[in-house]
Design a protein around this motif. Structure first.
Motif, short mmCIF file in Angstrom:
data_model
loop_
_atom_site.label_atom_id
_atom_site.label_comp_id
_atom_site.label_asym_id
_atom_site.label_seq_id
_atom_site.Cartn_x
_atom_site.Cartn_y
_atom_site.Cartn_z
N CYS A 33 -18.47 10.07 -36.43
CA CYS A 33 -18.51 8.97 -37.27
C CYS A 33 -18.26 8.11 -36.56
CB CYS A 33 -18.50 9.85 -38.85
SG CYS A 33 -19.07 9.03 -39.79
N THR A 34 -19.27 7.21 -36.91
CA THR A 34 -19.80 5.75 -37.06
C THR A 34 -19.79 5.10 -39.06
OG1 THR A 34 -19.98 4.99 -35.39
CG2 THR A 34 -20.52 3.43 -36.93
N GLU A 35 -18.96 4.91 -39.76
CA GLU A 35 -19.30 4.46 -40.88
C GLU A 35 -19.48 2.45 -41.28
OE1 GLU A 35 -15.56 5.51 -43.57
OE2 GLU A 35 -15.74 6.83 -43.32
N VAL A 36 -20.93 2.49 -41.28
CA VAL A 36 -21.31 1.28 -41.57
C VAL A 36 -21.31 0.87 -43.34
CG1 VAL A 36 -22.88 -0.66 -41.46
CG2 VAL A 36 -22.76 1.43 -39.97
N THR A 37 -20.65 -0.04 -43.51
CA THR A 37 -20.31 -0.52 -45.65
C THR A 37 -20.77 -1.78 -45.35
OG1 THR A 37 -18.07 1.10 -45.21
CG2 THR A 37 -18.94 -1.48 -47.55
N VAL A 38 -22.46 -2.09 -46.26
CA VAL A 38 -22.13 -3.42 -46.64
C VAL A 38 -22.59 -3.53 -47.99
CG1 VAL A 38 -24.77 -4.02 -46.84
CG2 VAL A 38 -24.94 -2.03 -45.18
N LEU A 39 -22.30 -4.63 -47.71
CA LEU A 39 -20.92 -5.36 -48.78
C LEU A 39 -22.44 -6.65 -49.05
CD1 LEU A 39 -17.39 -6.23 -47.25
CD2 LEU A 39 -18.75 -4.54 -49.42
N LEU A 40 -22.62 -7.06 -50.72
CA LEU A 40 -23.04 -7.71 -50.84
C LEU A 40 -23.01 -8.34 -52.52
CD1 LEU A 40 -26.63 -5.19 -50.98
CD2 LEU A 40 -26.26 -6.69 -49.27
N ASN A 41 -23.60 -9.28 -53.16
CA ASN A 41 -23.25 -10.37 -54.37
C ASN A 41 -23.82 -8.79 -55.08
OD1 ASN A 41 -22.59 -12.76 -53.20
ND2 ASN A 41 -24.17 -13.60 -53.04
N PRO A 42 -23.19 -9.07 -56.54
CA PRO A 42 -24.16 -8.04 -57.31
C PRO A 42 -24.94 -8.57 -57.72
CG PRO A 42 -21.41 -9.45 -57.77
CD PRO A 42 -22.60 -10.08 -56.74
N SER A 43 -26.17 -9.77 -57.42
CA SER A 43 -27.15 -9.66 -58.41
C SER A 43 -27.56 -9.57 -56.83
CB SER A 43 -27.51 -11.32 -57.83
OG SER A 43 -27.20 -12.29 -56.86
N ASP A 44 -28.08 -8.98 -55.49
CA ASP A 44 -28.87 -8.01 -54.80
C ASP A 44 -28.81 -6.98 -54.53
OD1 ASP A 44 -29.71 -10.69 -53.39
OD2 ASP A 44 -28.36 -11.08 -52.19
N MET A 45 -27.48 -6.49 -55.43
CA MET A 45 -27.32 -4.87 -54.83
C MET A 45 -28.77 -4.03 -56.23
SD MET A 45 -24.18 -4.09 -54.76
CE MET A 45 -24.02 -2.28 -54.65
N GLY A 46 -28.71 -4.42 -57.00
CA GLY A 46 -30.31 -3.55 -57.63
C GLY A 46 -31.20 -3.89 -56.49
N LYS A 72 -22.75 9.96 -32.21
CA LYS A 72 -22.18 10.43 -32.87
C LYS A 72 -22.77 9.95 -34.40
CE LYS A 72 -18.33 7.57 -31.88
NZ LYS A 72 -16.73 6.72 -32.19
N ARG A 73 -22.39 10.78 -35.78
CA ARG A 73 -23.38 10.82 -36.88
C ARG A 73 -23.35 9.25 -37.66
NH1 ARG A 73 -22.89 12.83 -42.13
NH2 ARG A 73 -20.09 12.84 -42.08
N CYS A 74 -24.12 8.66 -38.42
CA CYS A 74 -23.82 7.35 -38.91
C CYS A 74 -23.96 7.37 -40.53
CB CYS A 74 -24.91 6.41 -38.12
SG CYS A 74 -24.05 4.25 -38.62
N THR A 75 -23.55 7.13 -40.84
CA THR A 75 -23.89 6.57 -42.48
C THR A 75 -23.39 5.20 -42.94
OG1 THR A 75 -21.02 7.37 -43.55
CG2 THR A 75 -22.06 9.27 -42.95
N VAL A 76 -23.88 5.13 -43.95
CA VAL A 76 -24.30 3.76 -44.91
C VAL A 76 -24.50 3.84 -45.85
CG1 VAL A 76 -26.13 1.30 -44.92
CG2 VAL A 76 -26.30 3.72 -42.86
N GLU A 77 -23.01 2.98 -46.68
CA GLU A 77 -22.99 2.67 -47.39
C GLU A 77 -22.77 1.34 -48.60
OE1 GLU A 77 -18.57 3.89 -49.79
OE2 GLU A 77 -19.16 4.74 -48.13
N ILE A 78 -23.68 0.94 -49.63
CA ILE A 78 -23.61 -0.35 -50.02
C ILE A 78 -22.74 0.00 -50.99
CG2 ILE A 78 -25.12 -1.62 -51.36
CD1 ILE A 78 -27.94 0.61 -49.66
N LYS A 79 -22.23 -1.33 -51.27
CA LYS A 79 -20.96 -1.78 -52.40
C LYS A 79 -21.11 -2.95 -52.32
CE LYS A 79 -17.20 1.38 -50.49
NZ LYS A 79 -15.78 1.21 -50.11
#
Length: 82
Positions: A33-46, A72-79
């Protein structure tokens, strides 16, 4: 990870994020699996997640559909960036 999948994630996230220069992408390659974590500013989360998570769900659907068969399977996580 396929470069086209990475570009797809980047395109969708930066379409909705206002602070495009502050977006970070962390990629962790595992055995199956490939995990992609996207890190954003708090104002952009919504904006990126959308109402009731509809944009995030659509992004995950696009990524799973664009991943080649047998790859490989790919997952996306937004934090939120700390």
């Amino acid at each position: 990870m396929e470069e086209s999948v990475k570009q797809l994630i980047k395109f969708v996230v930066e379409t909705f994020a206002e602070n495009k220069q502050d977006v970070e992408y962390v990629i962790n390659e595992n055995e199956n699996c490939t995990e992609v974590t996207v890190l954003l500013n708090p104002s952009d989360m919504g904006k990126v997640i959308g109402k009731q998570g509809k944009i995030a769900k659509a992004l995950r659907t696009l990524v799973s559909a664009s991943t080649p068969r047998g790859a490989k399977r790919c997952t996306v996580e937004i934090k939120e960036k700390v």
